[in-house]
Design a protein around this motif. Structure first.
Motif, PDB file in Angstrom:
ATOM      1  N   SER A   1      51.158  46.353 113.801  1.00  0.00           N
ATOM      2  CA  SER A   1      51.965  45.330 113.500  1.00  0.00           C
ATOM      3  C   SER A   1      52.977  45.318 114.715  1.00  0.00           C
ATOM      4  O   SER A   1      53.600  46.305 114.961  1.00  0.00           O
ATOM      5  CB  SER A   1      52.494  45.268 112.272  1.00  0.00           C
ATOM      6  N   GLU A   2      52.981  44.085 115.575  1.00  0.00           N
ATOM      7  CA  GLU A   2      54.160  44.002 116.407  1.00  0.00           C
ATOM      8  C   GLU A   2      55.370  44.119 115.839  1.00  0.00           C
ATOM      9  O   GLU A   2      56.446  44.255 116.542  1.00  0.00           O
ATOM     10  CB  GLU A   2      53.966  42.841 117.207  1.00  0.00           C
ATOM     11  N   ALA A   3      55.614  44.212 114.576  1.00  0.00           N
ATOM     12  CA  ALA A   3      56.947  44.034 113.763  1.00  0.00           C
ATOM     13  C   ALA A   3      57.569  45.690 113.827  1.00  0.00           C
ATOM     14  O   ALA A   3      58.661  45.932 113.461  1.00  0.00           O
ATOM     15  CB  ALA A   3      56.728  43.507 112.533  1.00  0.00           C
ATOM     16  N   SER A   4      56.685  46.650 114.243  1.00  0.00           N
ATOM     17  CA  SER A   4      57.048  47.803 114.136  1.00  0.00           C
ATOM     18  C   SER A   4      58.078  48.127 115.284  1.00  0.00           C
ATOM     19  O   SER A   4      57.990  47.298 116.168  1.00  0.00           O
ATOM     20  CB  SER A   4      55.961  48.853 113.954  1.00  0.00           C
ATOM     21  N   THR A   5      58.691  49.238 115.368  1.00  0.00           N
ATOM     22  CA  THR A   5      59.383  49.604 116.298  1.00  0.00           C
ATOM     23  C   THR A   5      59.230  50.829 117.191  1.00  0.00           C
ATOM     24  O   THR A   5      58.734  51.887 116.688  1.00  0.00           O
ATOM     25  CB  THR A   5      60.655  49.710 115.909  1.00  0.00           C
ATOM     26  N   ALA A   6      59.349  50.927 118.489  1.00  0.00           N
ATOM     27  CA  ALA A   6      59.071  52.267 119.180  1.00  0.00           C
ATOM     28  C   ALA A   6      60.530  52.795 119.716  1.00  0.00           C
ATOM     29  O   ALA A   6      60.827  53.914 120.361  1.00  0.00           O
ATOM     30  CB  ALA A   6      58.519  51.747 120.745  1.00  0.00           C
ATOM     31  N   THR A   7      61.643  52.282 118.926  1.00  0.00           N
ATOM     32  CA  THR A   7      63.013  52.754 119.093  1.00  0.00           C
ATOM     33  C   THR A   7      63.026  54.345 119.131  1.00  0.00           C
ATOM     34  O   THR A   7      63.953  54.927 119.894  1.00  0.00           O
ATOM     35  CB  THR A   7      63.839  52.080 118.006  1.00  0.00           C
ATOM     36  N   PRO A   8      62.563  55.033 118.299  1.00  0.00           N
ATOM     37  CA  PRO A   8      62.733  56.559 118.135  1.00  0.00           C
ATOM     38  C   PRO A   8      62.405  57.230 119.436  1.00  0.00           C
ATOM     39  O   PRO A   8      62.737  58.134 120.095  1.00  0.00           O
ATOM     40  CB  PRO A   8      61.933  57.007 116.831  1.00  0.00           C
ATOM     41  N   ILE A   9      61.091  56.697 119.861  1.00  0.00           N
ATOM     42  CA  ILE A   9      60.559  57.149 121.161  1.00  0.00           C
ATOM     43  C   ILE A   9      61.523  56.827 122.363  1.00  0.00           C
ATOM     44  O   ILE A   9      61.956  57.741 123.234  1.00  0.00           O
ATOM     45  CB  ILE A   9      59.301  56.743 121.594  1.00  0.00           C
ATOM     46  N   ILE A  10      62.101  55.674 122.316  1.00  0.00           N
ATOM     47  CA  ILE A  10      62.851  55.117 123.422  1.00  0.00           C
ATOM     48  C   ILE A  10      64.198  56.000 123.657  1.00  0.00           C
ATOM     49  O   ILE A  10      64.895  56.236 124.520  1.00  0.00           O
ATOM     50  CB  ILE A  10      62.963  53.525 123.503  1.00  0.00           C
ATOM     51  N   ASP A  11      64.908  56.142 122.212  1.00  0.00           N
ATOM     52  CA  ASP A  11      65.946  56.634 121.882  1.00  0.00           C
ATOM     53  C   ASP A  11      65.863  58.221 122.543  1.00  0.00           C
ATOM     54  O   ASP A  11      66.858  58.766 123.083  1.00  0.00           O
ATOM     55  CB  ASP A  11      66.535  56.691 120.604  1.00  0.00           C
ATOM     56  N   ALA A  12      64.947  58.926 122.304  1.00  0.00           N
ATOM     57  CA  ALA A  12      64.512  60.126 122.786  1.00  0.00           C
ATOM     58  C   ALA A  12      64.424  60.539 124.061  1.00  0.00           C
ATOM     59  O   ALA A  12      64.869  61.395 124.894  1.00  0.00           O
ATOM     60  CB  ALA A  12      63.353  60.862 121.956  1.00  0.00           C
ATOM     61  N   LEU A  13      63.886  59.272 124.831  1.00  0.00           N
ATOM     62  CA  LEU A  13      63.915  59.414 126.111  1.00  0.00           C
ATOM     63  C   LEU A  13      64.862  58.655 126.899  1.00  0.00           C
ATOM     64  O   LEU A  13      65.120  58.665 128.242  1.00  0.00           O
ATOM     65  CB  LEU A  13      62.658  58.687 126.539  1.00  0.00           C
ATOM     66  N   GLU A  14      66.215  58.542 126.326  1.00  0.00           N
ATOM     67  CA  GLU A  14      67.218  57.735 126.775  1.00  0.00           C
ATOM     68  C   GLU A  14      67.902  58.726 127.998  1.00  0.00           C
ATOM     69  O   GLU A  14      68.179  57.959 129.059  1.00  0.00           O
ATOM     70  CB  GLU A  14      68.346  57.651 125.901  1.00  0.00           C
ATOM     71  N   PRO A  15      67.996  59.923 128.274  1.00  0.00           N
ATOM     72  CA  PRO A  15      68.393  60.687 129.395  1.00  0.00           C
ATOM     73  C   PRO A  15      67.511  60.576 130.651  1.00  0.00           C
ATOM     74  O   PRO A  15      68.095  60.170 131.776  1.00  0.00           O
ATOM     75  CB  PRO A  15      68.351  62.226 129.075  1.00  0.00           C
ATOM     76  N   ILE A  16      66.185  60.041 130.483  1.00  0.00           N
ATOM     77  CA  ILE A  16      65.590  59.812 131.525  1.00  0.00           C
ATOM     78  C   ILE A  16      65.566  58.359 132.011  1.00  0.00           C
ATOM     79  O   ILE A  16      65.599  58.022 133.349  1.00  0.00           O
ATOM     80  CB  ILE A  16      63.994  60.082 131.190  1.00  0.00           C
ATOM     81  N   LEU A  17      65.611  57.454 131.145  1.00  0.00           N
ATOM     82  CA  LEU A  17      65.796  56.001 131.194  1.00  0.00           C
ATOM     83  C   LEU A  17      67.322  55.774 131.858  1.00  0.00           C
ATOM     84  O   LEU A  17      67.358  55.042 132.892  1.00  0.00           O
ATOM     85  CB  LEU A  17      65.834  55.250 130.042  1.00  0.00           C
ATOM     86  N   ARG A  18      68.209  56.694 131.648  1.00  0.00           N
ATOM     87  CA  ARG A  18      69.581  56.599 132.256  1.00  0.00           C
ATOM     88  C   ARG A  18      69.398  56.891 133.635  1.00  0.00           C
ATOM     89  O   ARG A  18      69.942  56.352 134.817  1.00  0.00           O
ATOM     90  CB  ARG A  18      70.731  57.183 131.423  1.00  0.00           C
ATOM     91  N   ALA A  19      68.647  58.022 133.989  1.00  0.00           N
ATOM     92  CA  ALA A  19      68.481  58.555 135.142  1.00  0.00           C
ATOM     93  C   ALA A  19      67.601  57.607 136.204  1.00  0.00           C
ATOM     94  O   ALA A  19      67.726  57.401 137.279  1.00  0.00           O
ATOM     95  CB  ALA A  19      67.737  60.047 134.955  1.00  0.00           C
TER      96      ALA A  19
END
Length: 278
Positions: free
Chosen positions: A256-274
């Motif tokens: 379902s597209e109603a699900s969320t990938a927030t846990p993965i994106i949050d875990a990768l936050e240091p890389i995304l900030r970089a």
């Protein structure tokens, strides 16, 4: 990194590979849309979309590659253009096999970068050694030049580091035993071992969600002994100490597209900030 290069690499280039790429089922195509939506919200920009979903074939590697090749070639062209323009790719993939298209372009434009391959599997089989004939199991070996996918190669073994791989076939283990490709195992020493393996070099990060302990997020394979989200976050902190030249996230399954990938994106936050501060 030179001042000129730093000035050129300022805007993360979001991409969503939406197509079929050696799928056993349709759930990673839905999941890639979920990840792409999460990245779009995180960066405040919409991704370029490559390909479109089609019913999974669930056949052998040759037929899967032939079916996916036009969209894989489009993905290769997308990376070629954005890297030539100084962009930093941030990408939502359906399956790991899309790395057959992305990694040769990374190797061509950033031969100094280490590909950090987070995955429960080594993906170092070739068509000759694969016990399953699954295209995803050939995803890293193609860019390394161990077989000809038709999408290029150029990644040097010393510029590949596996993290969290634990379901490794004998032919893959023999490659690892030669010591040319690094392997950082799950455990208390992972951050320090990862830092040593990277040795301050630029990094391109590939994340297959099955590197995590089963049950944390939905994936096609469930291999015990994986990373926790906290361990993934700590690994991301280590990688963010280096220049991050891009990141790709694949194998997130969803019904379902109603699900969320927030846990993965949050875990990768240091890389995304970089990526943003380049």
């Amino acid at each position: 990194m030179t001042a000129t290069h730093r000035a050129a690499s300022t805007v993360p280039a979001l991409t969503h590979f939406a197509g079929r790429a050696g799928d056993h089922n349709d759930r990673a195509m839905t999941g890639s849309r979920v990840v792409a939506a999460g990245l779009a919200a995180r960066f405040g920009a919409e991704p370029a979309v490559i390909g479109e979903p089609r019913p999974a074939l669930s056949v052998g590697w040759a037929e899967e590659l032939a079916a996916a090749l036009p969209e894989m070639q489009a993905m290769s062209r997308r990376y070629e253009q954005l890297l030539a323009d100084g962009g930093v790719p941030v990408t939502a993939l359906s399956r790991c096999s899309v790395a057959l298209a992305t990694l040769p372009r990374i190797a061509a434009h950033r031969p100094d970068a280490v590909v950090v391959w987070f995955d429960a599997h080594a993906d170092l089989n070739t068509p000759q050694t694969s016990p399953s004939g699954y295209l995803g199991g050939l995803a890293l070996s193609g860019p390394l030049g161990l077989w000809d996918s038709g999408l290029g190669s150029g990644l040097r073994p010393e510029n590949a580091v596996l993290v969290g791989a634990r379901d490794i076939d004998p032919p893959e283990q023999r490659l690892l035993d030669r010591g040319e490709i690094g392997l950082v195992r799950v455990g208390d020493g992972l951050p320090a071992e990862l830092r040593r393996a990277i040795a301050g070099r630029p990094v391109y990060v590939h994340l297959d969600c099955d590197v995590l302990e089963p049950g944390i997020v939905p994936t096609d394979y469930n291999v015990p002994g994986g990373l926790s989200l906290a361990e993934l976050h700590r690994s991301a902190e280590v990688l963010a100490e280096s220049e991050v030249v891009g990141v790709e996230i694949g194998e997130f399954e969803s019904d379902s597209e109603a699900s969320t990938a927030t846990p993965i994106i949050d875990a990768l936050e240091p890389i995304l900030r970089a990526v943003q501060r380049l």
